[in-house]
Design an enzyme around this catalytic site. Structure first.
Site, PDB file in Angstrom:
ATOM      1  N   LYS A 205      32.672  -7.757 -60.026  1.00  0.00           N
ATOM      2  CA  LYS A 205      31.829  -8.907 -59.751  1.00  0.00           C
ATOM      3  C   LYS A 205      30.958  -9.131 -58.782  1.00  0.00           C
ATOM      4  O   LYS A 205      30.877  -9.463 -57.730  1.00  0.00           O
ATOM      5  CB  LYS A 205      32.751 -10.356 -59.622  1.00  0.00           C
ATOM      6  CG  LYS A 205      33.731 -10.519 -60.951  1.00  0.00           C
ATOM      7  CD  LYS A 205      34.496 -11.617 -60.513  1.00  0.00           C
ATOM      8  CE  LYS A 205      35.529 -12.204 -61.865  1.00  0.00           C
ATOM      9  NZ  LYS A 205      36.498 -13.151 -61.858  1.00  0.00           N
TER      10      LYS A 205
ATOM     11  N   LYS B 100      42.898  -4.672 -70.172  1.00  0.00           N
ATOM     12  CA  LYS B 100      42.850  -6.023 -70.265  1.00  0.00           C
ATOM     13  C   LYS B 100      43.292  -6.629 -71.302  1.00  0.00           C
ATOM     14  O   LYS B 100      43.624  -6.112 -72.354  1.00  0.00           O
ATOM     15  CB  LYS B 100      41.654  -6.699 -69.777  1.00  0.00           C
ATOM     16  CG  LYS B 100      40.810  -6.043 -68.532  1.00  0.00           C
ATOM     17  CD  LYS B 100      39.957  -6.748 -67.528  1.00  0.00           C
ATOM     18  CE  LYS B 100      40.613  -7.618 -67.003  1.00  0.00           C
ATOM     19  NZ  LYS B 100      39.616  -8.445 -66.009  1.00  0.00           N
TER      20      LYS B 100
ATOM     21  N   ASP C 190      47.955 -11.369 -63.672  1.00  0.00           N
ATOM     22  CA  ASP C 190      46.879 -12.102 -63.695  1.00  0.00           C
ATOM     23  C   ASP C 190      47.370 -13.465 -63.673  1.00  0.00           C
ATOM     24  O   ASP C 190      47.984 -14.156 -64.271  1.00  0.00           O
ATOM     25  CB  ASP C 190      46.244 -12.029 -65.077  1.00  0.00           C
ATOM     26  CG  ASP C 190      44.815 -12.750 -65.159  1.00  0.00           C
ATOM     27  OD1 ASP C 190      44.171 -12.768 -64.216  1.00  0.00           O
ATOM     28  OD2 ASP C 190      44.656 -13.339 -66.294  1.00  0.00           O
TER      29      ASP C 190
END
Length: 291
Positions: free
Chosen positions: A145, A177, A229
């Site tokens: 990011k 993911k 996560d």
């Protein structure tokens, strides 16, 4: 001055990346006609002496880019560096001093300050995260990011602040993911396909959001790293107990300065925080003409 002498000693940043970034930035600022204000108001032979000064405390990063910017505009600018990237500074510290053609000093001012302000902001925020993990084994790392076109620089700034880098792009590590798992048909199929395709030096990381998924990954024995996560502290602790060191564990999601100490105490190996790069405030740095 060779800009690379100011790089952090653990730098993962090539001089080519510095040159390319500075070229793009100067081209963006000077455009087709150059600095029309300085050309119109400052005689060509005028000399200037300037000081780059930190207006807040923090960790410095980006000085090689600032030096490269001024050097590109005039080889006759003489620069003295009083700190190097990765150094902690107090407010009021003189970071660089320079003397030379005034037009070049003024034309390079904003580009130089933009680089140092942005990268020092990231380094300073990273340093604050790292400070909250003192005494633990946890390593703080960044994510993808980042500002488009500035990833190498921003990841370098994270290292200046004492953090570590996650993958630089989609091409240097496998990170499976939730959407990959969904498309591939489950944890075992996706891991089997990944393991069959990669070379022996490529690591596999896979994201899970439940302990049942973590158990499925452990049962396959085919992952090197598991990304946990958005798990709360109690769940992270259970994950560490389940893994028993068989895989590297990375916490991600909800990693803030308020939560990082508790995350470190769970025993996970890494915590990744996009905020290091996407939300770092600009470092207050200025260039003052010393008349």
């Amino acid at each position: 001055m060779n800009p690379t002498t100011l790089l952090h000693p653990d730098a993962f940043l090539s001089h080519l990346a510095i040159e390319q970034a500075v070229h793009r930035a100067l081209d963006e600022d000077l455009g087709r006609a150059g600095d029309v204000t300085s050309i119109a108001t400052i005689p060509e032979t005028t000399q200037a002496h300037a000081i780059m000064v930190a207006r807040q405390s923090g960790v410095i990063a980006g000085l090689p880019l600032a030096v490269e910017a001024f050097r590109r505009l005039s080889p006759d600018i003489h620069i003295a560096a009083h700190v190097r990237d990765g150094d902690a500074v107090a407010a009021g510290i003189h970071v660089l001093t320079m003397s030379g053609p005034a037009r070049a000093v003024l034309s390079g001012e904003r580009t130089a300050l933009n680089f140092v302000g942005r990268l020092s902001g990231i380094a300073t925020l990273t340093s604050d995260y790292v400070r909250h993990t003192a005494g633990s084994k946890l390593r703080i790392c960044c994510t993808r990011k980042t500002t488009p076109g500035l990833r190498a620089l921003e990841k370098y700034a994270v290292r200046c602040g004492g953090g570590f880098n996650h993958r630089f792009g989609l091409d240097d590590a496998i990170l499976i993911k939730d959407n990959h798992i969904a498309v591939a048909g489950g944890i075992r199929p996706v891991l089997e396909r990944a393991r069959a395709k990669i070379g022996h030096l490529v690591k596999i990381e896979i994201e899970v959001d439940t302990l049942d998924q973590l158990q499925d990954v452990l049962d396959t024995g085919m992952a090197d790293v598991v990304l946990l996560d958005n798990m709360d502290i109690a769940t992270l602790k259970r994950a560490v107990s389940m893994a028993q060191g068989r895989v590297v564990l990375e916490a991600s999601g909800g990693v803030t300065r308020d939560s990082i100490r508790a995350i470190a105490e769970t025993g996970v190996d890494y915590a990744s925080a996009g905020a290091l790069t996407h939300s770092a405030p600009n470092f207050d740095i200025a260039l003052d003409i010393d008349a």
